[in-house]
Scaffold this motif. Structure first.
Motif, PDB file in Angstrom:
ATOM      1  N   HIS A 165       0.852  -1.183   0.000  1.00  0.00           N
ATOM      2  CA  HIS A 165       0.000   0.000   0.000  1.00  0.00           C
ATOM      3  C   HIS A 165       0.897   1.246   0.000  1.00  0.00           C
ATOM      4  O   HIS A 165       1.875   1.304   0.743  1.00  0.00           O
ATOM      5  N   ASN A 166       0.534   2.216  -0.817  1.00  0.00           N
ATOM      6  CA  ASN A 166       1.258   3.485  -0.830  1.00  0.00           C
ATOM      7  C   ASN A 166       0.652   4.411   0.212  1.00  0.00           C
ATOM      8  O   ASN A 166      -0.551   4.673   0.197  1.00  0.00           O
ATOM      9  N   ILE A 167       1.496   4.882   1.111  1.00  0.00           N
ATOM     10  CA  ILE A 167       1.061   5.815   2.153  1.00  0.00           C
ATOM     11  C   ILE A 167       1.827   7.115   1.946  1.00  0.00           C
ATOM     12  O   ILE A 167       3.050   7.113   1.845  1.00  0.00           O
ATOM     13  N   GLN A 168       1.083   8.227   1.861  1.00  0.00           N
ATOM     14  CA  GLN A 168       1.699   9.523   1.604  1.00  0.00           C
ATOM     15  C   GLN A 168       1.760  10.361   2.868  1.00  0.00           C
ATOM     16  O   GLN A 168       0.827  10.361   3.669  1.00  0.00           O
ATOM     17  N   TYR A 169       2.868  11.068   3.018  1.00  0.00           N
ATOM     18  CA  TYR A 169       3.105  11.948   4.156  1.00  0.00           C
ATOM     19  C   TYR A 169       3.501  13.317   3.636  1.00  0.00           C
ATOM     20  O   TYR A 169       4.164  13.435   2.615  1.00  0.00           O
ATOM     21  N   GLU A 170       3.088  14.334   4.345  1.00  0.00           N
ATOM     22  CA  GLU A 170       3.561  15.690   4.091  1.00  0.00           C
ATOM     23  C   GLU A 170       4.464  16.071   5.247  1.00  0.00           C
ATOM     24  O   GLU A 170       4.192  15.722   6.392  1.00  0.00           O
ATOM     25  N   PHE A 171       5.554  16.762   4.943  1.00  0.00           N
ATOM     26  CA  PHE A 171       6.482  17.161   5.996  1.00  0.00           C
ATOM     27  C   PHE A 171       6.902  18.608   5.805  1.00  0.00           C
ATOM     28  O   PHE A 171       6.788  19.163   4.712  1.00  0.00           O
ATOM     29  N   TYR A 172       7.362  19.205   6.898  1.00  0.00           N
ATOM     30  CA  TYR A 172       7.899  20.565   6.881  1.00  0.00           C
ATOM     31  C   TYR A 172       9.292  20.518   7.491  1.00  0.00           C
ATOM     32  O   TYR A 172       9.480  19.951   8.573  1.00  0.00           O
ATOM     33  N   VAL A 173      10.242  21.110   6.786  1.00  0.00           N
ATOM     34  CA  VAL A 173      11.635  21.123   7.216  1.00  0.00           C
ATOM     35  C   VAL A 173      12.050  22.566   7.483  1.00  0.00           C
ATOM     36  O   VAL A 173      11.836  23.441   6.640  1.00  0.00           O
ATOM     37  N   ASP A 174      12.633  22.807   8.657  1.00  0.00           N
ATOM     38  CA  ASP A 174      13.162  24.132   8.980  1.00  0.00           C
ATOM     39  C   ASP A 174      14.228  24.479   7.941  1.00  0.00           C
ATOM     40  O   ASP A 174      15.206  23.748   7.776  1.00  0.00           O
ATOM     41  N   ALA A 175      14.040  25.574   7.229  1.00  0.00           N
ATOM     42  CA  ALA A 175      14.946  25.953   6.139  1.00  0.00           C
ATOM     43  C   ALA A 175      16.322  26.390   6.628  1.00  0.00           C
ATOM     44  O   ALA A 175      17.267  26.413   5.849  1.00  0.00           O
ATOM     45  N   ASN A 176      16.444  26.726   7.899  1.00  0.00           N
ATOM     46  CA  ASN A 176      17.747  27.149   8.421  1.00  0.00           C
ATOM     47  C   ASN A 176      18.543  25.993   9.011  1.00  0.00           C
ATOM     48  O   ASN A 176      19.761  25.958   8.882  1.00  0.00           O
ATOM     49  N   THR A 177      17.870  25.046   9.647  1.00  0.00           N
ATOM     50  CA  THR A 177      18.590  23.963  10.324  1.00  0.00           C
ATOM     51  C   THR A 177      18.501  22.625   9.606  1.00  0.00           C
ATOM     52  O   THR A 177      19.314  21.746   9.842  1.00  0.00           O
TER      53      THR A 177
END
Length: 106
Positions: free
Chosen positions: A81-93
């Motif tokens: 099964h394909n499971i999708q995730y959205e993520f946010y990465v701190d652009a500075n660290t």
């Protein structure tokens, strides 16, 4: 006299190097680096079958703080099964500051 000039030039060079280093540390990481780091973290929990990242930073408010972030997504295949995730990465660290499962594609 020559020693004074040499020391003065050396001092200016050190000061200039320190200034440049400080400015480079304040610049955001490249989106490709953010995606690579996110994929490495997700791979610790299983195979990654797809990924994407927006190339521009956006502002994100989280727990009363505002972050400059890259937003991206990861697709993992678990039990066929394909499971999708959205993520946010701190652009500075480069640290992942938020993840959320967005869909479960059968």
């Amino acid at each position: 006299m020559r020693l004074k000039k040499t020391l003065a030039v050396l001092g200016i060079g050190v000061a200039l190097g320190y200034t440049i280093k400080s400015q480079l540390e304040q610049m955001p990481i490249r989106p490709e680096q953010a995606l690579k780091h996110a994929k490495e973290q997700f791979k610790k929990q299983g195979a990654v079958s797809g990924s994407w990242i927006y190339m521009k930073t956006e502002d994100m408010d989280l727990h009363g703080l505002t972050y400059k972030v890259y937003r991206g997504g990861i697709t993992r295949t678990i039990n066929d099964h394909n499971i999708q995730y959205e993520f946010y990465v701190d652009a500075n660290t480069g640290s992942i500051i938020s993840t959320e499962q967005t869909s479960n594609v059968l």
